[in-house]
Design an enzyme around this catalytic site. Structure first.
Site, mmCIF file in Angstrom:
data_model
loop_
_atom_site.group_PDB
_atom_site.id
_atom_site.type_symbol
_atom_site.label_atom_id
_atom_site.label_comp_id
_atom_site.label_asym_id
_atom_site.label_seq_id
_atom_site.Cartn_x
_atom_site.Cartn_y
_atom_site.Cartn_z
ATOM 1 N N CYS A 255 -1.012 0.311 0.975
ATOM 2 C CA CYS A 255 -1.913 0.085 2.115
ATOM 3 C C CYS A 255 -2.696 1.337 2.488
ATOM 4 O O CYS A 255 -3.904 1.288 2.729
ATOM 5 C CB CYS A 255 -1.127 -0.417 3.310
ATOM 6 S SG CYS A 255 0.438 0.435 3.540
ATOM 7 N N HIS B 271 -2.910 0.890 10.402
ATOM 8 C CA HIS B 271 -2.754 2.299 10.008
ATOM 9 C C HIS B 271 -4.026 3.067 10.348
ATOM 10 O O HIS B 271 -5.137 2.529 10.249
ATOM 11 C CB HIS B 271 -2.541 2.408 8.499
ATOM 12 C CG HIS B 271 -1.195 1.973 7.994
ATOM 13 N ND1 HIS B 271 -0.128 1.649 8.804
ATOM 14 C CD2 HIS B 271 -0.763 1.803 6.725
ATOM 15 C CE1 HIS B 271 0.908 1.306 8.061
ATOM 16 N NE2 HIS B 271 0.556 1.380 6.784
#
Ligand SMILES: O=C(O)CCCc1cccc(C(=O)O)c1C(=O)O
Length: 341
Positions: free
Chosen positions: A128, A243
């Site tokens: 990710c 994130h």
């Protein structure tokens, strides 16, 4: 035409996001086959308005399956992805197991879609943190040639799965009840509530973590270029989903902040949110449930010759995992590559 699609790990945080994304983007599914461990088999998931029973993953689960999206941990990918490919099923694997295998393309569709052309049955979905970094950096690399990347990540707890999110919830509740003694971290190394942990995954011989070294090696493979260095620090922060990354780059050719903003405003999969005077910049809470990778705080770094700073946010379950995997599947359909050569 439409496809028989399996989701391996269908009841996990990413597996559920994969089902949601296949449905939301109207991927041509003739039949969905949710697969999971014996522990989760028998439970139900929703797909296209129907309840579907989760089946137990076995070695002949892939008969008649055209495409399988995996997100059930590395061990399951290691054992079952080759089985699936051998039975003619194309695999998009979200684990790190096959990412550095030279028989497997490692793909972010906005960045290196042509690598799909040489797949041998298994395609790897990058980590990710790597995905959300390479989406905006690729157009900059093409325009000005990146020579160095320094990245610090601020990673949401969702990266550790549902158990990690539940652990943070418990800790926050305990702290609000001033019940500090009973905080016993299990999934994460220490208490994450109102804290930062500079450790994601295990430490390696070089004192970097596995998460940090994934960003180095995967970025080089996706760009097909290891001429630049990547200097990573991966940190867990008390955010549920989304994130963030502070990225500093140096380029061979000078690129001003304004040129960078203009370039990224046209870049596929990127949304530029960058107007300091109006306090406009990306935040993880605004990136959740969005397909785009958000970039802001773009500014020159005049401590070096051709430096740029930027701040990048993205939903780590969506573009960071499920959406990227589904976009790979969409690109395979477009290129008539949903077949094992
Ligand atoms: O913690 C995070 O924020 C991201 C970690 C993602 C992750 C978690 C466990 C195992 C693997 C793995 O596949 O090795 C991976 C991965 O690299 O995708």
């Amino acid at each position: 035409d439409s496809f028989v699609v399996a989701v391996v790990g269908a009841t996990g945080a990413v597996g559920r996001e994969m089902l949601k994304t296949l449905e939301a983007r109207k991927f041509p599914v003739s039949k969905i086959v949710p697969l999971a461990s014996s522990r989760s088999a028998g439970s139900e998931v929703e797909f296209n308005g129907e309840k579907v029973i989760v089946q137990e993953l076995t070695e002949d689960s892939f008969e008649g399956i055209d495409l399988a999206l995996f997100s059930a941990g590395g061990a399951v990918s290691e054992e079952y992805a080759p089985l699936a490919a051998r039975s003619g099923c194309v695999v998009v694997d979200n684990s790190s197991t096959w990412r550095m295998d030279d028989q497997c393309p490692l793909v972010v569709p906005e960045v290196n879609p042509d690598d799909l052309d040489w797949h041998k049955g298994i395609i790897a979905n990058p980590n990710c943190s790597t995905i959300q970094m390479v989406v905006p950096l690729k157009p900059i690399h093409d325009a000005a040639k990146i020579t160095r990347i320094v990245v610090s990540t601020y990673q949401a707890v969702a990266g550790g799965g549902q158990k990690a999110m539940d652990e943070m919830t418990t800790q926050v509740r305990q702290m609000f009840n001033f019940d500090l003694e009973s905080i016993e971290p299990k999934v994460m190394p220490y208490r994450i509530a109102f804290n930062c942990l500079p450790q994601i995954d295990v430490f390696l011989e070089n004192d970097y973590t596995k998460e940090e070294m994934k960003m180095v090696h995967e970025t080089h493979k996706i760009f097909g270029d290891d001429s630049f260095g990547v200097s990573p620090t991966a940190v867990r922060v008390p955010v549920y989903i989304g994130h963030s990354e502070s990225v500093n780059i140096e380029t061979e050719k000078k690129m001003t902040a304004a040129e960078c903003r203009a370039l990224l405003s046209q870049a596929p999969g990127v949304r530029v949110l960058d107007n300091p005077a109006e306090k406009i910049y990306p935040m993880p809470i605004e990136a959740v449930d969005e397909d785009d990778t958000f970039v802001g705080r773009i500014r020159e770094d005049n401590t070096v010759e051709n430096g740029l700073n930027m701040w990048i946010c993205a939903d780590n379950l969506r573009k960071g995992a499920a959406l990227n995997a589904v976009q790979i599947a969409e690109e395979l359909v477009k290129r008539d590559l949903v077949r094992v050569p």
